[in-house]
Enzyme design. Structure first.
Site, short mmCIF file in Angstrom:
data_model
loop_
_atom_site.label_atom_id
_atom_site.label_comp_id
_atom_site.label_asym_id
_atom_site.label_seq_id
_atom_site.Cartn_x
_atom_site.Cartn_y
_atom_site.Cartn_z
N GLU A 180 -7.11 4.45 7.73
CA GLU A 180 -6.96 5.87 7.41
C GLU A 180 -8.21 6.39 6.70
O GLU A 180 -8.58 7.55 6.86
CB GLU A 180 -5.68 6.10 6.58
CG GLU A 180 -4.44 5.94 7.45
CD GLU A 180 -3.19 5.47 6.74
OE1 GLU A 180 -3.14 5.50 5.50
OE2 GLU A 180 -2.25 5.02 7.44
N LYS A 219 0.11 4.24 -0.35
CA LYS A 219 -0.58 5.42 0.22
C LYS A 219 -0.35 6.64 -0.68
O LYS A 219 -0.26 6.49 -1.89
CB LYS A 219 -0.12 5.67 1.65
CG LYS A 219 -0.20 4.41 2.53
CD LYS A 219 -0.07 4.70 3.98
CE LYS A 219 -0.05 3.40 4.77
NZ LYS A 219 -0.19 3.60 6.18
N GLU A 266 -5.36 -5.22 10.45
CA GLU A 266 -4.37 -4.17 10.68
C GLU A 266 -4.68 -3.45 11.99
O GLU A 266 -5.52 -2.53 12.01
CB GLU A 266 -4.41 -3.15 9.54
CG GLU A 266 -4.11 -3.76 8.18
CD GLU A 266 -3.52 -2.72 7.23
OE1 GLU A 266 -2.42 -2.97 6.72
OE2 GLU A 266 -4.14 -1.66 7.04
N GLY A 284 2.31 2.16 10.74
CA GLY A 284 3.23 3.28 10.58
C GLY A 284 3.91 3.70 11.87
O GLY A 284 4.53 4.76 11.94
N HIS A 334 -9.51 0.80 4.76
CA HIS A 334 -8.26 1.02 5.50
C HIS A 334 -8.55 1.95 6.67
O HIS A 334 -9.40 2.84 6.57
CB HIS A 334 -7.22 1.64 4.55
CG HIS A 334 -5.85 1.68 5.16
ND1 HIS A 334 -5.48 2.62 6.08
CD2 HIS A 334 -4.78 0.86 4.99
CE1 HIS A 334 -4.22 2.39 6.44
NE2 HIS A 334 -3.78 1.33 5.80
N SER A 345 3.38 -2.30 10.36
CA SER A 345 4.83 -2.30 10.55
C SER A 345 5.47 -3.66 10.27
O SER A 345 6.39 -4.08 10.95
CB SER A 345 5.20 -1.81 11.96
OG SER A 345 4.74 -0.48 12.14
N ASN A 388 0.87 -1.18 0.00
CA ASN A 388 0.00 0.00 0.00
C ASN A 388 0.90 1.23 0.00
O ASN A 388 1.47 1.59 1.03
CB ASN A 388 -0.89 -0.03 1.25
CG ASN A 388 -1.71 1.23 1.41
OD1 ASN A 388 -1.81 2.04 0.48
ND2 ASN A 388 -2.31 1.40 2.58
C1 PEP Z 1 -0.82 0.04 6.12
O1 PEP Z 1 -1.05 1.24 6.17
O2 PEP Z 1 -1.59 -0.69 5.48
C2 PEP Z 1 0.36 -0.46 6.79
C3 PEP Z 1 0.39 -1.70 7.15
O3 PEP Z 1 1.37 0.44 7.02
P1 PEP Z 1 2.81 0.15 7.69
O4 PEP Z 1 3.33 -1.12 7.10
O5 PEP Z 1 3.64 1.35 7.34
O6 PEP Z 1 2.57 0.02 9.16
#
Ligand code: PEP
Length: 252
Positions: free
Chosen positions: A99, A14, A167, A173, A97, A213, A12
């Site tokens: 976000e 973003k 997630e 992040g 997601h 992460s 992703n």
């Molecule tokens: C995400 O936003 O889907 C995600 C998993 O981000 P990160 O790997 O940066 O934590």
């Protein structure tokens, strides 16, 4: 990971990458996509979908969008439809997601409507669920996840047109990752909820990804868990070596 479910590693991107960087990143990932033991997917920003598809569309690399509207066309300024995503060369779309849920107020019902529209267009909906830190601290993780699963997944979904991504919001992040055991516990719970909502066959065949992460250093331990069938990768998907190292951790 189970032998019966082919793993998925999805990136992703973003709101990152201008054209030159995005094309270079896509090309580097595509060069290895036929060599890894999983379905490898990248989800660039909408502005790059057409040009990335033109560059890597003939390779084994899958292409996805990061969101879509639930209508096919019309007066929805700023949105893109499942048909447009398909037209740009995509096979996948990330939906719900955290976000989008947080900054755009998306509800489970919105996510479900979008997923239904995407599936009708033959796109694979990558449907995200996850609890916040406050919800986890309050002991509400499983209740929150159950509600999101029941509310976000169309009842006529199939295991071919649906991928779930767990997630935990507190791990996205932040550099904090759920431990393999914490993640497995929730993945197992998700599979149980999928069985009660859509049946045992659907639950057994549907891929459930971990996101939050995931990096080359922690991927193997997470991916070794019985109910973790891959990863949705944010930050580490912006570096081709890191993203491919995670994909290569699948077979270890
Ligand atoms: C995400 O936003 O889907 C995600 C998993 O981000 P990160 O790997 O940066 O934590």
């Amino acid at each position: 990971m189970s032998q019966s479910r082919r793993p998925v590693i999805a990136g992703n991107w973003k709101m990152n990458c201008l054209r030159a960087d995005g094309l270079a990143l896509a090309e580097a990932v595509a060069a290895q996509a036929g060599q890894v033991d999983c379905d490898l997917v990248i989800c660039p920003p909408a502005t790059l979908l057409h040009s990335v598809h033109e560059l890597v569309g003939e390779t084994a690399l899958g292409l996805g969008a990061q969101d879509c509207h639930y209508k096919d066309s019309g007066a929805f300024t700023g949105n893109i439809s499942p048909t447009m995503i398909k037209d740009a060369g995509c096979s996948y779309v990330i939906l719900g997601h955290s976000e989008r849920r947080e900054y755009h107020g998306e509800t489970d019902a919105d996510v479900q409507a979008k997923a239904k529209a995407a599936q009708q267009e033959d796109l694979v909906a990558i449907i995200c669920v996850g609890e916040t830190e406050a919800q986890r601290d309050a002991g509400d993780t499983m209740t929150v996840i159950s509600e999101q699963i029941k509310g976000s997944i169309p009842t006529d979904s199939t295991s071919e047109n649906t991928v779930i991504a767990y997630e935990p919001v507190w791990a996205i992040g932040t550099g904090r990752t759920a431990s393999p055991e914490e993640a497995q516990e929730v993945h197992q719970h998700i599979r149980k909820e999928l069985a009660s909502a859509l049946g045992e066959d659907f639950a057994a065949a549907t891929r459930i990804l971990y996101g939050g992460s995931m990096k080359p250093g922690n991927a193997s331990d997470l991916l070794a868990q019985a109910d973790i069938d891959g990863g949705l990768i944010g930050g580490a998907s912006l570096n081709s070596a890191d993203f491919l190292a995670i994909a290569n951790a699948v077979s270890k």
